[in-house]
Design an enzyme around this catalytic site. Sequence first.
Site, short mmCIF file in Angstrom:
data_model
loop_
_atom_site.label_atom_id
_atom_site.label_comp_id
_atom_site.label_asym_id
_atom_site.label_seq_id
_atom_site.Cartn_x
_atom_site.Cartn_y
_atom_site.Cartn_z
CB VAL A 173 2.76 -23.85 -10.01
CG1 VAL A 173 3.52 -24.79 -9.09
CG2 VAL A 173 1.46 -24.50 -10.48
N GLY B 265 11.61 -30.78 -3.95
CA GLY B 265 10.45 -31.59 -4.32
C GLY B 265 9.14 -31.05 -3.78
CG LEU B 266 9.05 -28.36 -0.52
CD1 LEU B 266 9.45 -27.05 0.16
CD2 LEU B 266 8.23 -29.20 0.45
N GLY B 267 7.39 -28.34 -4.81
CA GLY B 267 6.48 -27.97 -5.90
C GLY B 267 5.81 -29.22 -6.45
CB SER C 104 9.68 -23.68 -23.34
OG SER C 104 10.35 -22.46 -23.04
CE1 TYR D 38 4.45 -26.77 -14.70
CE2 TYR D 38 3.11 -28.04 -13.18
CZ TYR D 38 3.74 -26.87 -13.53
OH TYR D 38 3.65 -25.78 -12.70
#
Lengths: 174, 235
Positions: free
Chosen positions: B171, B181-183, B208, B214
């Site tokens: 990613v 906020g695109l990811g 980490s 996520y």
Amino acid sequence: MLSRGIISNFRTPAIPFPTTCKYSISDKDLESRGFILRRTISDLNLDHLNSVFVAVGFPRRDPEKIKLALEHTQSLLWVEHKRSQKPVAFARATGDGVFNSIIWDVVVDASFQGIGLGKAVMERLIEELLEKGICNIALYSEPRVLGFYRPLGFVSDPDGIRGMVYSRKQKKKK
Amino acid sequence: MSTPIGLTIKDKTRNQKICLLATWLRRLLSTRKIKGFRLMANFWESIRSGILKNNAIQIVEPASTLQEEEDPVPEEFVLVEKSHPDGEVQQIIFSSGGDVDVYELQALCDKVGWPRRPLSKLATALQNSYMVAALHLVRKLPDQEGNEEKKLIGMARATSDHAFNATIWDVLVDPSYQGQGLGKAMVEKMIRTLLQRDIGNITLFADSKVVEFYQNLGFEPDPEGIKGMFWYPRY
């Protein structure tokens, strides 16, 4: 800052297997004990496989879906019990074929556990992946079998990397 | 006013166009918050109220019984759109169809500081991936008809057995476009697409530093004590 999924690209692995025999149990030994090693899904009875999965605690899955999953699996290995012609050990690996692979569905029939079949399957699956040049071999291990994977060379959370699973219930509300 | 991309509004009656606009606007406002979206939402709100005032048309919004998750994720759509005063339009487009140029990808990997990987292997990895999601920045200049610049600014891919499990790898978002906020949007769309394809087990391995990133998307580390393990990893 973002997940990479690769620890390292180019690696020559340390030699994990004894030099006299590549595996802890040779193919010959397995055969003499009444077990045949298989590497394709031909002759694999999916209902029998499903029973082995269920017996060790996996949820019962639709055999058609299992077939689909196996058709899209890069490497798999299973052990056939000669006398009953049933699968008694199994493992498969998915991935992109060059960098990463994940091992799933490692099972050994309860009646045949403790004699090295799981190890036999894992050692050969790993070797097959390494021969393809895949350096990043990962898996998700239940806590009670961490001790099975460690002697095979697996390390949990290396360098702080954590395995994560998406959970629809767990979603944090911002 | 620039038309909302992603809707085919040609050959529809005016009323239908306005209904589509309203629906699109409603979805936009209920989507996860992205800075660019807020700006757009305000813009469209003003247009909408302008239409109502001037034409006294009743906007009938369809009953919102469907949750957002049930709408199928289109393979390609505009995530963010910005109109500049000089007439240039910038769009960030999400696609899950695997339209990634391997040379552009390598340049992007260089930009984020990842070690180099052979191009041929990169290409093979993409081909063997079940889903390759990408973010492209498209710049449309006002006076150049049909001429547009397209640049890869983000990518994520997932391998899968097409039935049970999928694992998300690689990613990345261009550092110049991070923090917007695109990811998050990219991974979220991937998840939604995977779930719609009935792939129930979505996994990944996180450094980490990005575990929290996520977690905010719904991933749980070590669920029920299940540990991610790697074979002889080299740090």
